[in-house]
Design a protein around this motif. Structure first.
Motif, short mmCIF file in Angstrom:
data_model
loop_
_atom_site.label_atom_id
_atom_site.label_comp_id
_atom_site.label_asym_id
_atom_site.label_seq_id
_atom_site.Cartn_x
_atom_site.Cartn_y
_atom_site.Cartn_z
N ILE A 193 46.75 47.51 45.83
CA ILE A 193 47.56 46.37 45.07
C ILE A 193 47.12 46.10 43.41
CG2 ILE A 193 48.52 44.18 44.60
CD1 ILE A 193 48.31 44.09 48.04
N MET A 194 45.70 46.07 43.30
CA MET A 194 45.10 46.02 42.12
C MET A 194 45.29 46.97 41.07
SD MET A 194 41.83 43.84 42.92
CE MET A 194 41.43 43.82 41.27
N GLU A 195 45.34 48.11 41.74
CA GLU A 195 45.48 49.35 41.03
C GLU A 195 47.10 49.67 40.54
OE1 GLU A 195 41.82 52.14 43.02
OE2 GLU A 195 43.86 52.14 43.72
N THR A 196 47.90 49.25 41.36
CA THR A 196 49.43 49.54 41.09
C THR A 196 50.33 48.45 40.60
OG1 THR A 196 49.69 49.08 43.48
CG2 THR A 196 49.38 51.60 42.81
N GLU A 197 49.76 47.13 40.72
CA GLU A 197 50.95 46.18 40.45
C GLU A 197 50.26 45.29 39.20
OE1 GLU A 197 53.57 45.38 41.67
OE2 GLU A 197 53.60 46.60 43.36
N PRO A 198 51.15 44.74 38.44
CA PRO A 198 50.82 44.07 37.21
C PRO A 198 50.32 42.45 37.48
CG PRO A 198 53.42 43.94 37.36
CD PRO A 198 52.80 44.82 38.74
N LEU A 199 49.00 42.48 38.00
CA LEU A 199 48.68 41.15 38.38
C LEU A 199 47.82 40.54 37.27
CD1 LEU A 199 46.99 42.14 41.87
CD2 LEU A 199 49.31 41.24 41.61
N ASP A 200 48.16 39.18 37.14
CA ASP A 200 47.42 38.28 36.35
C ASP A 200 45.90 37.77 36.77
OD1 ASP A 200 49.48 38.41 34.27
OD2 ASP A 200 50.57 36.93 35.27
N PHE A 201 46.07 37.65 38.21
CA PHE A 201 44.96 36.87 38.71
C PHE A 201 44.96 37.62 40.47
CE2 PHE A 201 45.43 33.54 35.64
CZ PHE A 201 44.43 32.87 35.78
N VAL A 202 43.64 37.52 40.72
CA VAL A 202 43.55 38.05 41.96
C VAL A 202 42.33 36.63 42.37
CG1 VAL A 202 43.70 40.42 42.18
CG2 VAL A 202 41.40 39.51 41.79
N GLN A 203 42.36 36.27 43.77
CA GLN A 203 41.52 35.56 44.43
C GLN A 203 40.81 36.17 45.44
OE1 GLN A 203 41.61 31.11 46.57
NE2 GLN A 203 42.99 31.45 44.81
N LEU A 204 39.51 36.12 45.62
CA LEU A 204 38.82 36.61 46.48
C LEU A 204 37.33 35.92 46.78
CD1 LEU A 204 36.52 38.10 44.59
CD2 LEU A 204 38.23 39.68 44.33
N THR A 205 36.81 36.30 47.94
CA THR A 205 35.52 35.49 48.32
C THR A 205 34.36 36.35 47.74
OG1 THR A 205 36.55 35.00 50.55
CG2 THR A 205 33.92 35.22 50.16
N TYR A 206 33.66 35.31 46.99
CA TYR A 206 32.34 35.90 46.21
C TYR A 206 31.18 34.81 46.24
CZ TYR A 206 29.26 37.97 42.80
OH TYR A 206 28.23 38.62 42.06
N ASN A 207 30.05 34.89 46.77
CA ASN A 207 29.01 34.06 46.69
C ASN A 207 27.90 34.98 46.57
OD1 ASN A 207 28.47 34.10 49.56
ND2 ASN A 207 30.17 33.19 49.67
N LEU A 208 26.63 34.16 46.80
CA LEU A 208 25.36 34.82 46.51
C LEU A 208 25.07 35.63 47.99
CD1 LEU A 208 22.57 32.14 45.37
CD2 LEU A 208 22.47 34.81 45.06
N LEU A 209 25.58 35.15 48.97
CA LEU A 209 25.45 36.19 50.34
C LEU A 209 26.69 37.19 50.64
CD1 LEU A 209 23.90 33.79 52.83
CD2 LEU A 209 22.79 35.30 51.28
#
Length: 314
Positions: A193-209
């Motif tokens: 989706i990020m490669e093909t759609e005109p997104l302003d934001f994505v939200q995803l899980t990211y932390n030290l682990l």
């Protein structure tokens, strides 16, 4: 370690300590500080250049409370007031979070002044008509003229809702659009989706682990000019349960960390692709700790590796 090597190591350490003491005595400027005060950490939204504070606020679990519980509502209002007083802006919610949206709206109405709010929520249903109804209801619950950011929650019926969000953005009914995942799920689909759609934001899980996003999603966001909201920055509290009883390393002072919350959050927002981390809390004291991560110095690549190695070694 041999006695000679140990003496060399101690000598180097003393030299570093003396250099730091000299810098402080001369009042030399430090990166991330303005005079004697830590600077607020801001990040640009790539689509427009608008800046946001690097620490925002989530509402998952923590704001889904009983609306008849006046004591709990007063606490949430105090949390919001503290958030804004300490420079916060981004609040993220979802219809999935029970009463959280209505609680946010209730608490915003209790504030004495109009806050600098960046309102972000999600659509979490199937079908065009249901999606429109849900987004309109969210706007009424928050009591905002429009949302700054509307996201498709966990990619549910994303093609249908993204088409609506494009129309709404063009009409000025929302300012930004995006999609979300959580718990590290569906990364391959999100990448497509990020490669093909005109997104302003994505939200995803990211932390030290939970760092799978470093492999493809974060570099892709940087490449495509997509802002990133990092959810589950404390792994749903798991990082505290696992590490809070351990000593915070002395060298964390070099990045202005006074507690584990700031240690965890500064690792996240120091990634060049991350725009804002959105920790959630139900305690005013914890909100103060979280917001402290939005000021002062950040780790460079070398110190990020040291932070990761320290955590792995505990």
């Amino acid at each position: 370690m041999s006695k000679r090597n140990r003496n060399v190591s101690l000598s180097r350490r003393r030299l570093l300590q003396q250099a730091l003491a000299l810098a402080l005595s001369l009042n030399l400027p430090r990166a991330g500080w303005a005079g004697d005060k830590p600077q607020k950490i801001l990040r640009k939204i790539p689509a427009t250049g608008e800046t946001l504070p690097a620490i925002g606020m989530g509402t998952w679990l923590t704001f889904g409370i009983d609306l008849d519980d006046e004591s709990a509502l007063r606490t949430r209002s105090a949390i919001l007031e503290t958030f804004f007083e300490l420079g916060g802006s981004v609040i993220d919610s979802s219809p999935m979070y029970g009463s959280a949206e209505e609680v946010v709206g209730n608490c915003l109405a209790r504030l004495d002044s109009t806050p600098d709010l960046f309102a972000a929520t999600k659509v979490w249903t199937s079908g065009w008509r249901a999606g429109v109804r849900q987004m309109e209801r969210s706007r009424l619950l928050w009591n905002v003229e429009r949302f700054d950011l509307m996201q498709v929650h966990n990619l549910l019926d994303w093609k249908t809702h993204l088409a609506t969000l494009k129309e709404w953005k063009a009409a000025g009914r929302i300012r930004y659009l995006g999609v979300t995942t959580s718990h590290g799920r569906r990364h391959s689909e999100l990448a497509r989706i990020m490669e093909t759609e005109p997104l302003d934001f994505v939200q995803l899980t990211y932390n030290l682990l939970d760092r799978e996003a470093e492999q493809r999603l974060l570099p892709l966001a940087k490449e495509r000019g997509i802002a990133v909201l990092a959810n589950r920055p404390f792994q749903g509290g798991g990082l505290f349960r696992r590490f809070a009883s351990q000593p915070l390393p002395k060298w964390a002072e070099a990045i202005d960390c006074e507690n584990w919350a700031q240690f965890f959050l500064k690792f996240i927002i120091s990634h060049p692709a991350v725009t804002c981390a959105i920790p959630a809390t139900s305690k005013v004291a914890h909100m103060r700790e979280n917001m402290g991560a939005g000021y002062g110095r950040l780790p460079d690549a070398k110190l990020r590796r040291r932070m990761s190695e320290y955590i792995r070694g505990l």
